[in-house]
Design an enzyme around this catalytic site. Sequence first.
Site, PDB file in Angstrom:
ATOM      1  N   ARG A 116      -0.248  -8.907  13.555  1.00  0.00           N
ATOM      2  CA  ARG A 116      -0.837  -7.946  12.601  1.00  0.00           C
ATOM      3  C   ARG A 116      -1.586  -8.684  11.492  1.00  0.00           C
ATOM      4  NH1 ARG A 116       4.330  -5.065  10.882  1.00  0.00           N
ATOM      5  NH2 ARG A 116       3.048  -3.889   9.410  1.00  0.00           N
ATOM      6  N   LYS A 159       0.831  -1.214   0.000  1.00  0.00           N
ATOM      7  CA  LYS A 159       0.000   0.000   0.000  1.00  0.00           C
ATOM      8  C   LYS A 159       0.861   1.258   0.000  1.00  0.00           C
ATOM      9  CE  LYS A 159      -2.041  -1.111   3.899  1.00  0.00           C
ATOM     10  NZ  LYS A 159      -1.397  -2.411   4.234  1.00  0.00           N
ATOM     11  N   ARG A 212      10.996  -0.769  11.250  1.00  0.00           N
ATOM     12  CA  ARG A 212       9.860  -0.388  12.087  1.00  0.00           C
ATOM     13  C   ARG A 212       9.742  -1.311  13.298  1.00  0.00           C
ATOM     14  NH1 ARG A 212       4.728   0.476   8.170  1.00  0.00           N
ATOM     15  NH2 ARG A 212       3.719  -0.681   9.851  1.00  0.00           N
ATOM     16  N   ARG A 264      11.785  -5.127   5.262  1.00  0.00           N
ATOM     17  CA  ARG A 264      11.485  -3.716   4.968  1.00  0.00           C
ATOM     18  C   ARG A 264      12.397  -2.770   5.747  1.00  0.00           C
ATOM     19  NH1 ARG A 264       5.563  -1.604   5.572  1.00  0.00           N
ATOM     20  NH2 ARG A 264       5.781  -2.562   7.631  1.00  0.00           N
ATOM     21  N   ARG A 312      -9.984   0.317   8.334  1.00  0.00           N
ATOM     22  CA  ARG A 312      -9.497  -1.010   8.698  1.00  0.00           C
ATOM     23  C   ARG A 312     -10.495  -1.807   9.500  1.00  0.00           C
ATOM     24  NH1 ARG A 312      -3.637   0.143   8.642  1.00  0.00           N
ATOM     25  NH2 ARG A 312      -2.608  -1.681   9.420  1.00  0.00           N
TER      26      ARG A 312
HETATM   27  P1  AP5 Z   1       4.784  -1.529   1.974  1.00  0.00           P
HETATM   28  O1  AP5 Z   1       4.400  -0.766   0.762  1.00  0.00           O
HETATM   29  O2  AP5 Z   1       5.509  -0.834   3.058  1.00  0.00           O
HETATM   30  O3  AP5 Z   1       3.495  -2.300   2.542  1.00  0.00           O
HETATM   31  P2  AP5 Z   1       2.206  -1.747   3.267  1.00  0.00           P
HETATM   32  O4  AP5 Z   1       1.043  -2.405   2.629  1.00  0.00           O
HETATM   33  O5  AP5 Z   1       2.214  -0.266   3.328  1.00  0.00           O
HETATM   34  O6  AP5 Z   1       2.431  -2.408   4.691  1.00  0.00           O
HETATM   35  P3  AP5 Z   1       2.350  -1.789   6.155  1.00  0.00           P
HETATM   36  O7  AP5 Z   1       3.102  -2.696   7.057  1.00  0.00           O
HETATM   37  O8  AP5 Z   1       2.704  -0.353   6.167  1.00  0.00           O
HETATM   38  O9  AP5 Z   1       0.862  -1.946   6.428  1.00  0.00           O
HETATM   39  P4  AP5 Z   1       0.181  -1.915   7.761  1.00  0.00           P
HETATM   40  O10 AP5 Z   1      -1.193  -1.788   7.301  1.00  0.00           O
HETATM   41  O11 AP5 Z   1       0.453  -3.037   8.667  1.00  0.00           O
HETATM   42  O12 AP5 Z   1       0.862  -0.694   8.549  1.00  0.00           O
HETATM   43  P5  AP5 Z   1       0.366   0.777   8.857  1.00  0.00           P
HETATM   44  O13 AP5 Z   1       1.525   1.652   8.886  1.00  0.00           O
HETATM   45  O14 AP5 Z   1      -0.781   1.118   7.998  1.00  0.00           O
HETATM   46  O15 AP5 Z   1       5.644  -2.798   1.489  1.00  0.00           O
HETATM   47  C1  AP5 Z   1       6.206  -3.686   2.435  1.00  0.00           C
HETATM   48  C2  AP5 Z   1       7.603  -4.135   1.984  1.00  0.00           C
HETATM   49  O16 AP5 Z   1       7.486  -4.908   0.787  1.00  0.00           O
HETATM   50  C3  AP5 Z   1       8.553  -2.979   1.627  1.00  0.00           C
HETATM   51  O17 AP5 Z   1       9.815  -3.352   2.051  1.00  0.00           O
HETATM   52  C4  AP5 Z   1       8.462  -2.877   0.095  1.00  0.00           C
HETATM   53  O18 AP5 Z   1       9.689  -2.439  -0.457  1.00  0.00           O
HETATM   54  C5  AP5 Z   1       8.190  -4.327  -0.310  1.00  0.00           C
HETATM   55  N1  AP5 Z   1       7.301  -4.446  -1.472  1.00  0.00           N
HETATM   56  C6  AP5 Z   1       6.222  -3.680  -1.785  1.00  0.00           C
HETATM   57  N2  AP5 Z   1       5.630  -4.101  -2.917  1.00  0.00           N
HETATM   58  C7  AP5 Z   1       6.344  -5.188  -3.329  1.00  0.00           C
HETATM   59  C8  AP5 Z   1       6.219  -6.066  -4.453  1.00  0.00           C
HETATM   60  N3  AP5 Z   1       5.249  -5.914  -5.343  1.00  0.00           N
HETATM   61  N4  AP5 Z   1       7.148  -7.079  -4.554  1.00  0.00           N
HETATM   62  C9  AP5 Z   1       8.151  -7.226  -3.624  1.00  0.00           C
HETATM   63  N5  AP5 Z   1       8.310  -6.405  -2.561  1.00  0.00           N
HETATM   64  C10 AP5 Z   1       7.408  -5.405  -2.404  1.00  0.00           C
HETATM   65  O19 AP5 Z   1      -0.188   0.612  10.332  1.00  0.00           O
HETATM   66  C11 AP5 Z   1       0.655   0.369  11.421  1.00  0.00           C
HETATM   67  C12 AP5 Z   1      -0.139   0.283  12.697  1.00  0.00           C
HETATM   68  O20 AP5 Z   1      -0.792   1.533  12.964  1.00  0.00           O
HETATM   69  C13 AP5 Z   1      -1.259  -0.751  12.732  1.00  0.00           C
HETATM   70  O21 AP5 Z   1      -0.797  -2.035  13.078  1.00  0.00           O
HETATM   71  C14 AP5 Z   1      -2.186  -0.144  13.795  1.00  0.00           C
HETATM   72  O22 AP5 Z   1      -1.708  -0.374  15.079  1.00  0.00           O
HETATM   73  C15 AP5 Z   1      -2.093   1.338  13.507  1.00  0.00           C
HETATM   74  N6  AP5 Z   1      -3.085   1.782  12.529  1.00  0.00           N
HETATM   75  C16 AP5 Z   1      -2.846   2.317  11.294  1.00  0.00           C
HETATM   76  N7  AP5 Z   1      -3.987   2.599  10.660  1.00  0.00           N
HETATM   77  C17 AP5 Z   1      -4.983   2.235  11.499  1.00  0.00           C
HETATM   78  C18 AP5 Z   1      -6.391   2.253  11.408  1.00  0.00           C
HETATM   79  N8  AP5 Z   1      -7.032   2.712  10.314  1.00  0.00           N
HETATM   80  N9  AP5 Z   1      -7.106   1.805  12.460  1.00  0.00           N
HETATM   81  C19 AP5 Z   1      -6.509   1.362  13.573  1.00  0.00           C
HETATM   82  N10 AP5 Z   1      -5.183   1.300  13.730  1.00  0.00           N
HETATM   83  C20 AP5 Z   1      -4.419   1.732  12.694  1.00  0.00           C
HETATM   84 MG    MG Z   2       2.368   1.153   4.879  1.00  0.00          MG
END
Ligand code: AP5
Ligand code: MG
Length: 217
Positions: free
Chosen positions: A171, A13, A160, A127, A88
């Site tokens: 997660r 994402k 992270r 990552r 989410r």
């Molecule tokens: P990346 O693009 O970073 O993946 P992502 O989908 O953004 O994953 P996240 O871990 O950021 O998602 P998340 O939803 O758990 O975390 P968030 O920060 O939103 O890609 C991942 C890796 O893969 C990278 O190294 C990239 O280079 C590689 N990659 C990408 N595409 C690729 C491909 N096609 N092929 C190979 N490699 C690839 O949330 C964190 C925390 O915040 C949550 O756990 C929660 O506690 C809180 N939070 C956030 N939003 C909410 C919400 N709406 N409600 C409640 N709590 C929330």
């Molecule tokens: Mg992300």
Amino acid sequence: MRIILLGPPGCGKGTQAKMIVDKFGIPQISTGEILRGAVKDATPMGLEAKKFMDGGLLVPDEVVVGIVKERIQKKDCQNGFILDGFPRTLPQADALKKVLSSLGLPLDYVISLEVDQKALIERLSGRRTCRDCGRGFHVAFDPPRCAGKCDVCGGELYQRDDDRESTIEERLNVYGRQTAPLIDYYRKEGLLVTLDGMEDIPSVWGNIQQVLAGCMG
Ligand code: AP5
Ligand code: MG
Ligand code: ZN
């Protein structure tokens, strides 16, 4: 153009959102990044959120809904925005629907990126994220030109706190329980576009651009 990027932790994402920002000039609204910013600044919200984030759990709905409501009414969202990591939960999706309809701003697409569990674990554990601009890299799949340094801004890359193995597992479970039901929710709304997130980063980006071409015309 108002879109949601939906999918499990590590599906890409954030990676794809940053490319949309660069190409279309609309802001990425990542609740995860906003929360990590609050943790870094040690604000009361950040200190509270950290407890949930470190455990791989979701931050309470009221907190994130409040953040997003405020954010989407800022001026830079006039031409659209990308929601990354929000909504989410079903209550978050309902709250978003309400606020967007009160503002007269319908969603264009919900793009769901599908990636299998084993690949997600590999992606998250390799990552690296820029401390300054939030750009993500991967030690094997998307390495920075210079180890430990961001290609875009030169900032320091770090791992992270929630990308530890035990937290990753939680997660992914939380995603299955609380977020995956949104796929059906948006399918019923007629907004869902499903893409194969197992392809490499440029291929996924190519497919996203094709989808977005549909909402530009
Ligand atoms: P990346 O693009 O970073 O993946 P992502 O989908 O953004 O994953 P996240 O871990 O950021 O998602 P998340 O939803 O758990 O975390 P968030 O920060 O939103 O890609 C991942 C890796 O893969 C990278 O190294 C990239 O280079 C590689 N990659 C990408 N595409 C690729 C491909 N096609 N092929 C190979 N490699 C690839 O949330 C964190 C925390 O915040 C949550 O756990 C929660 O506690 C809180 N939070 C956030 N939003 C909410 C919400 N709406 N409600 C409640 N709590 C929330
Ligand atoms: Mg992300
Ligand atoms: Zn950077």
